[in-house]
Design an enzyme around this catalytic site. Sequence first.
Site, PDB file in Angstrom:
ATOM      1  N   ASP A 290       3.938   0.837  11.821  1.00 29.63           N
ATOM      2  CA  ASP A 290       2.673   0.228  11.408  1.00 29.63           C
ATOM      3  C   ASP A 290       2.464  -1.173  11.981  1.00 29.63           C
ATOM      4  O   ASP A 290       1.353  -1.695  11.925  1.00 29.63           O
ATOM      5  CB  ASP A 290       2.600   0.164   9.876  1.00 29.63           C
ATOM      6  CG  ASP A 290       2.279   1.516   9.264  1.00 29.63           C
ATOM      7  OD1 ASP A 290       1.889   2.423  10.012  1.00 29.63           O
ATOM      8  OD2 ASP A 290       2.431   1.663   8.041  1.00 29.63           O
TER       9      ASP A 290
ATOM     10  N   ARG B 129      -4.790  10.639   2.611  1.00 29.20           N
ATOM     11  CA  ARG B 129      -3.525  11.276   2.981  1.00 29.20           C
ATOM     12  C   ARG B 129      -2.500  11.179   1.856  1.00 29.20           C
ATOM     13  O   ARG B 129      -1.711  12.094   1.635  1.00 29.20           O
ATOM     14  CB  ARG B 129      -2.970  10.646   4.259  1.00 29.20           C
ATOM     15  CG  ARG B 129      -1.700  11.349   4.684  1.00 29.20           C
ATOM     16  CD  ARG B 129      -1.273  11.077   6.093  1.00 29.20           C
ATOM     17  NE  ARG B 129      -0.083  11.863   6.390  1.00 29.20           N
ATOM     18  CZ  ARG B 129      -0.087  13.134   6.750  1.00 29.20           C
ATOM     19  NH1 ARG B 129      -1.222  13.774   6.879  1.00 29.20           N
ATOM     20  NH2 ARG B 129       1.032  13.780   6.978  1.00 29.20           N
TER      21      ARG B 129
ATOM     22  N   MET C  96       6.195   7.638  17.260  1.00 34.31           N
ATOM     23  CA  MET C  96       5.927   8.546  16.147  1.00 34.31           C
ATOM     24  C   MET C  96       4.510   9.118  16.121  1.00 34.31           C
ATOM     25  O   MET C  96       4.281  10.185  15.556  1.00 34.31           O
ATOM     26  CB  MET C  96       6.242   7.835  14.828  1.00 34.31           C
ATOM     27  CG  MET C  96       7.723   7.478  14.724  1.00 34.31           C
ATOM     28  SD  MET C  96       8.157   6.430  13.323  1.00 34.31           S
ATOM     29  CE  MET C  96       7.956   7.569  11.959  1.00 34.31           C
TER      30      MET C  96
ATOM     31  N   LYS D 239       0.825  -1.214   0.000  1.00 36.44           N
ATOM     32  CA  LYS D 239       0.000   0.000   0.000  1.00 36.44           C
ATOM     33  C   LYS D 239       0.859   1.264   0.000  1.00 36.44           C
ATOM     34  O   LYS D 239       0.649   2.173  -0.803  1.00 36.44           O
ATOM     35  CB  LYS D 239      -0.915  -0.003   1.219  1.00 36.44           C
ATOM     36  CG  LYS D 239      -1.618   1.335   1.509  1.00 36.44           C
ATOM     37  CD  LYS D 239      -2.388   1.273   2.802  1.00 36.44           C
ATOM     38  CE  LYS D 239      -3.039   2.604   3.133  1.00 36.44           C
ATOM     39  NZ  LYS D 239      -2.104   3.576   3.732  1.00 36.44           N
ATOM     40  N   ASN D 240       1.833   1.329   0.901  1.00 40.93           N
ATOM     41  CA  ASN D 240       2.604   2.558   1.045  1.00 40.93           C
ATOM     42  C   ASN D 240       3.498   2.816  -0.168  1.00 40.93           C
ATOM     43  O   ASN D 240       3.792   3.969  -0.490  1.00 40.93           O
ATOM     44  CB  ASN D 240       3.434   2.514   2.331  1.00 40.93           C
ATOM     45  CG  ASN D 240       2.555   2.606   3.571  1.00 40.93           C
ATOM     46  OD1 ASN D 240       1.422   3.084   3.498  1.00 40.93           O
ATOM     47  ND2 ASN D 240       3.050   2.145   4.704  1.00 40.93           N
TER      48      ASN D 240
ATOM     49  N   ASP E  22      -5.669   8.109   8.553  1.00 42.55           N
ATOM     50  CA  ASP E  22      -5.908   7.583   9.892  1.00 42.55           C
ATOM     51  C   ASP E  22      -5.906   8.688  10.937  1.00 42.55           C
ATOM     52  O   ASP E  22      -5.138   9.649  10.842  1.00 42.55           O
ATOM     53  CB  ASP E  22      -4.810   6.574  10.267  1.00 42.55           C
ATOM     54  CG  ASP E  22      -4.972   5.246   9.547  1.00 42.55           C
ATOM     55  OD1 ASP E  22      -6.122   4.906   9.240  1.00 42.55           O
ATOM     56  OD2 ASP E  22      -3.964   4.578   9.301  1.00 42.55           O
TER      57      ASP E  22
END
EC number: 2.5.1.7
Length: 436
Positions: free
Chosen positions: A320, A97, A342, A22-23, A121
């Site tokens: 994550d 995002r 983070m 996904k990222n 998120d």
Amino acid sequence: MATFIIEGGHQLKGSIQPQGAKNEALQILCAVLLTPETVTIHNIPDIIDVNKLISLLEKLGVKINKIGAGSYTFKADEVNMKYLESAEFKEDGKGLRGSIMIVGPLLARFGKGYIPKPGGDKIGRRRLDTHFEGFINLGAKFRYNREDHFYGVEADRLKGAYMLLDEASVTGTANIVMAAVLAEGTTTIYNAACEPYLQQLCKMLNRMGAKISGVGSNMLTIEGVDTLGGTEHKMLPDMIEIGSWIGLAAMTKSELTIKNVSWDDLGQIPDVFRKLGITIERKGEDIYIPAHKDGYEIQNYIDGSILTVADAPWPGFTPDLLSIVLVIATQARGAVLVHQKMFESRLFFVDKLIDMGAKIILCDPHRATVIGHDFKSSLKATTMTSPDIRAGVSLLIAALSAKGSSTIHNIEQIDRGYERIDERLRAIGAKITRVN
């Protein structure tokens, strides 16, 4: 709003193929805006966030053709820049995002880029300063409309510059790199993110004609070029999904094989799960996890002190997967301190695990101590709501290990990051039903 009904307490068995990352997809898809030529991309995950970005590109005028499962061609030869000033774009851009990463390519190629404050998120502050400070360093003029939270950058031609990023932001680094490849002169980015997904972006851009050196390190040097051409690219498997399936196997005492994981790009992930007591075997490019019939024991440090699992920029452990680590620890032998550095709201879902019977002390917004049950008492089935992608999957794993029937609402959050998760889990024996 959709809901999952899960009957937990069953062992699973079989193999599962991780989706495309996904990222990585959110970066790679934005990069198609850098060239008027055709870019072919394979292994694109069919998930809400990625599909939203594909739709956004289409509205920008990118010609998109699906040529197979997870494979598309993109041709950005007639980009409609007027769409960026429309009310429709202000609404579309807010819902994702990853939309922030269209700004760098548009700025580099067309001299301007706009974006509404993006969503995503609800896991605490995720500032955009790194992105825009990078563009300003390259010579762009920045403006921000406070009334409708609309950002803009403009420049006739970007000029290379030296910059030291204030944080090793993955999306920030990706955005600046995509802007710098068409800038005049040389750009040096120090304290750059160096995640495998960013390395993938840089390698793809180099195949398109960019001149990026230092790939994989925290210092990138980019010699600007006038134009980029087309290319073909295949995305890595999603390391977050791989970690999720490792956690699922451990919590359900299941024998699972995770296929084609690209071991060399997993970094510390296998070692962190091994420290939690999980047996992970490498079989070619597959991960094999045997059924943990006798449970698993968390390792202490060599002086006997409690293990701490903390996130850090790559090659540190990815934030994550801390939600998955936290869930796994609820049934381990021993205790662990989970330190989420983070994002200050990412651990707030632990109240749902406590309701299920987990022994967790939330020390502060960033730290939680977990005392494992060692499977001597199972988690209790319950009704809960998914707050974000990663917490949602963690709650799903908890529900699959708990005896009884659990309900998870707001599963659109899970669908944002996991492709057809209920179908794929049913294929390995999970009892999960989607209810609209």
